[in-house]
Structures are given as structure tokens and as C-alpha cells.
Write an enzyme that holds these catalytic residues in place. Structure first.
Site, PDB file in Angstrom:
ATOM      1  N   LYS A  32      -3.053 -23.489  68.294  1.00 14.09           N
ATOM      2  CA  LYS A  32      -3.122 -23.154  66.854  1.00 14.09           C
ATOM      3  C   LYS A  32      -3.744 -22.246  65.894  1.00 14.09           C
ATOM      4  O   LYS A  32      -2.842 -21.250  65.359  1.00 14.09           O
ATOM      5  CB  LYS A  32      -3.933 -25.110  66.239  1.00 14.09           C
ATOM      6  CG  LYS A  32      -2.927 -26.171  66.012  1.00 14.09           C
ATOM      7  CD  LYS A  32      -3.804 -27.022  65.824  1.00 14.09           C
ATOM      8  CE  LYS A  32      -3.460 -28.767  66.044  1.00 14.09           C
ATOM      9  NZ  LYS A  32      -4.058 -29.830  65.689  1.00 14.09           N
TER      10      LYS A  32
ATOM     11  N   SER B 189     -16.527 -12.542  57.196  1.00 10.08           N
ATOM     12  CA  SER B 189     -15.976 -11.749  58.614  1.00 10.08           C
ATOM     13  C   SER B 189     -14.211 -11.808  57.873  1.00 10.08           C
ATOM     14  O   SER B 189     -13.601 -10.744  58.557  1.00 10.08           O
ATOM     15  CB  SER B 189     -15.617 -13.181  59.457  1.00 10.08           C
ATOM     16  OG  SER B 189     -16.443 -13.560  60.046  1.00 10.08           O
TER      17      SER B 189
ATOM     18  N   HIS C 229     -24.300 -13.632  60.069  1.00 13.69           N
ATOM     19  CA  HIS C 229     -24.614 -14.700  61.044  1.00 13.69           C
ATOM     20  C   HIS C 229     -25.685 -14.786  61.476  1.00 13.69           C
ATOM     21  O   HIS C 229     -26.333 -15.876  61.917  1.00 13.69           O
ATOM     22  CB  HIS C 229     -23.019 -14.752  61.838  1.00 13.69           C
ATOM     23  CG  HIS C 229     -21.834 -15.705  61.650  1.00 13.69           C
ATOM     24  ND1 HIS C 229     -20.278 -14.137  61.724  1.00 13.69           N
ATOM     25  CD2 HIS C 229     -21.464 -16.289  60.832  1.00 13.69           C
ATOM     26  CE1 HIS C 229     -19.811 -15.274  61.040  1.00 13.69           C
ATOM     27  NE2 HIS C 229     -20.200 -16.277  60.111  1.00 13.69           N
TER      28      HIS C 229
ATOM     29  N   ARG D   1     -23.211 -19.572  51.085  1.00  9.27           N
ATOM     30  CA  ARG D   1     -23.520 -17.647  49.740  1.00  9.27           C
ATOM     31  C   ARG D   1     -23.227 -18.391  48.656  1.00  9.27           C
ATOM     32  O   ARG D   1     -23.374 -17.377  47.611  1.00  9.27           O
ATOM     33  CB  ARG D   1     -21.701 -17.314  50.379  1.00  9.27           C
ATOM     34  CG  ARG D   1     -22.174 -16.298  51.700  1.00  9.27           C
ATOM     35  CD  ARG D   1     -20.736 -15.481  52.725  1.00  9.27           C
ATOM     36  NE  ARG D   1     -20.353 -16.611  53.324  1.00  9.27           N
ATOM     37  CZ  ARG D   1     -19.281 -16.117  53.755  1.00  9.27           C
ATOM     38  NH1 ARG D   1     -18.884 -15.046  54.026  1.00  9.27           N
ATOM     39  NH2 ARG D   1     -18.394 -17.125  53.448  1.00  9.27           N
TER      40      ARG D   1
HETATM   41  P1  ADP Z   1     -15.492 -21.124  59.387  1.00  8.18           P
HETATM   42  O1  ADP Z   1     -14.539 -21.094  60.276  1.00  8.18           O
HETATM   43  O2  ADP Z   1     -16.530 -22.820  60.024  1.00  8.18           O
HETATM   44  O3  ADP Z   1     -16.137 -21.546  58.130  1.00  8.18           O
HETATM   45  P2  ADP Z   1     -17.300 -19.395  59.886  1.00  8.18           P
HETATM   46  O4  ADP Z   1     -17.428 -18.643  60.941  1.00  8.18           O
HETATM   47  O5  ADP Z   1     -16.261 -18.176  58.452  1.00  8.18           O
HETATM   48  O6  ADP Z   1     -17.128 -19.939  59.756  1.00  8.18           O
HETATM   49  O7  ADP Z   1     -19.227 -18.776  59.617  1.00  8.18           O
HETATM   50  C1  ADP Z   1     -20.009 -20.078  60.298  1.00  8.18           C
HETATM   51  C2  ADP Z   1     -21.219 -20.086  58.758  1.00  8.18           C
HETATM   52  O8  ADP Z   1     -21.400 -18.540  58.805  1.00  8.18           O
HETATM   53  C3  ADP Z   1     -20.634 -20.702  58.087  1.00  8.18           C
HETATM   54  O9  ADP Z   1     -21.300 -21.773  57.217  1.00  8.18           O
HETATM   55  C4  ADP Z   1     -20.883 -19.613  56.638  1.00  8.18           C
HETATM   56  O10 ADP Z   1     -20.753 -19.849  55.539  1.00  8.18           O
HETATM   57  C5  ADP Z   1     -22.036 -19.388  56.747  1.00  8.18           C
HETATM   58  N1  ADP Z   1     -21.214 -17.535  57.134  1.00  8.18           N
HETATM   59  C6  ADP Z   1     -20.638 -17.060  56.997  1.00  8.18           C
HETATM   60  N2  ADP Z   1     -21.050 -15.771  56.628  1.00  8.18           N
HETATM   61  C7  ADP Z   1     -22.524 -15.632  56.127  1.00  8.18           C
HETATM   62  C8  ADP Z   1     -22.878 -14.401  55.456  1.00  8.18           C
HETATM   63  N3  ADP Z   1     -22.832 -13.813  55.469  1.00  8.18           N
HETATM   64  N4  ADP Z   1     -24.127 -15.658  54.703  1.00  8.18           N
HETATM   65  C9  ADP Z   1     -24.633 -16.153  54.912  1.00  8.18           C
HETATM   66  N5  ADP Z   1     -23.923 -16.897  55.062  1.00  8.18           N
HETATM   67  C10 ADP Z   1     -22.913 -17.199  55.841  1.00  8.18           C
END
Ligand code: ADP
Length: 151
Positions: A42, A130, A18, A92
Site C-alpha cells: 500500500k 519527516s 524521534h 508537537r
Molecule cells: P506516523 O506515521 O505514525 O505519524 P511518524 O514516524 O511521523 O509516525 O512519527 C512517530 C511519532 O513521533 C508520532 O507520535 C509523532 O507525533 C512523533 N514525532 C514526530 N516528530 C516529532 C518531533 N519532532 N518531536 C516529537 N515527536 C515527534
């Protein structure tokens, strides 16, 4: 006019993947608002939202173009309220693409001026997610290599 982007997500937790998207996004936007979607009733988080806010603030304390907020409404509405015409997201793999494609269509339907902008993950962060971090952490594994701050 200032180019303001929201970087919406759950950030449970906020990872180095992120962080990389945010820092690269700064080449495109004047301001980035990391927006933690939060629905008190929720969805149950693993990492408390207050902890994540303070860790994200700590991570970007020297960068005034980056801020963090929480929201519990439609992302498109929250973007409009904040004068943000862009949604920043990371990609990704094809699974991310399928998912992002549908939300981006819906978001633009809800707010016509809103453009979603996607940055392809940097290879070294491609495998960070995550959900895997939560899994490792729940078994007391060390996740510090994946996070831009100390838990
Ligand atoms: P959500 O719950 O909306 O999927 P996340 O917190 O998991 O949100 O992720 C937010 C954004 O960051 C999403 O667009 C996700 O694809 C991107 N993202 C998560 N991990 C990575 C990573 N390692 N590299 C690039 N983008 C990432």
C-alpha cells in the site's frame, strides 16, 4: 515485570525529534521497541526500510534497551505479541493531538491493557517533521542537521 513500550511510526525518516522521544522514554520504560509500520503493497516509502533499520540500529548501538522492528499488522496486535503494554508517542502541536487522540482510543479498544503515553516535544525539535525532511531531501537539500546519523 519489565515495562516494555512500543514506539510505533513510519520513521520515513527517523529524526532527531524521534530520537529525543526515545531517549526520554527510557526514563519511563525498561525497554523500547521502535516499530516501523510497514505495508509492503500500500504505502510507498521515500527512504528504504532496510536503510532506516540500519540507521536506527547504528544510532542506538550502545543502548541494549532499545531495539528496532518492522511490522505489517495492527499496532495493538504487534504490541500484544511483544509483551508491550505501552505505546510511546510524541506530541508537537494540536494537530498531533487530534490525530493521536483518535488512534489511542482505537488502540485501547482493541487491546484494553494498552496505554498510550505521550511526551511533549522538546522545543528545539518541535519543528522537525519527516515530511519536511523528505521534501528538502528530494530537492537535494542538506538534511543532516535534522537526523541523528549520516545518510
Ligand atoms: P506516523 O506515521 O505514525 O505519524 P511518524 O514516524 O511521523 O509516525 O512519527 C512517530 C511519532 O513521533 C508520532 O507520535 C509523532 O507525533 C512523533 N514525532 C514526530 N516528530 C516529532 C518531533 N519532532 N518531536 C516529537 N515527536 C515527534
Amino acid at each position: 515485570m519489565k515495562k516494555i513500550a512500543l514506539f510505533p511510526g513510519s520513521f520515513d525518516p527517523f529524526t532527531k525529534g524521534h530520537e529525543d522521544i526515545v531517549l526520554r522514554g527510557l526514563r519511563l520504560f525498561d525497554e523500547i521497541i521502535i516499530s516501523i509500520g510497514y505495508n509492503s503493497g500500500k504505502t510507498k516509502r521515500y527512504f528504504p526500510i532496510e536503510l532506516m533499520i540500519s540507521k536506527i540500529q547504528e544510532t542506538f548501538k550502545n543502548n541494549s534497551q532499545i531495539s528496532v522492528q518492522t511490522y505489517a499488522e495492527l499496532t495493538a496486535e504487534f504490541a500484544k505479541k511483544n509483551g508491550a503494554k505501552f505505546l510511546l508517542r510524541g506530541l508537537r502541536n494540536t494537530t498531533d493531538f487530534e490525530y493521536e487522540n483518535s488512534i489511542a482510543q482505537v488502540n485501547r479498544h482493541l487491546y484494553t491493557e494498552l496505554e498510550s503515553v505521550f511526551l511533549i516535544t522538546s522545543p528545539k525539535f518541535a519543528s522537525i517533521s519527516s515530511s519536511i525532511i523528505r521534501e528538502v531531501h528530494s530537492y537535494n537539500g542538506n538534511v543532516s542537521d535534522f537526523l541523528p546519523y549520516r545518510l
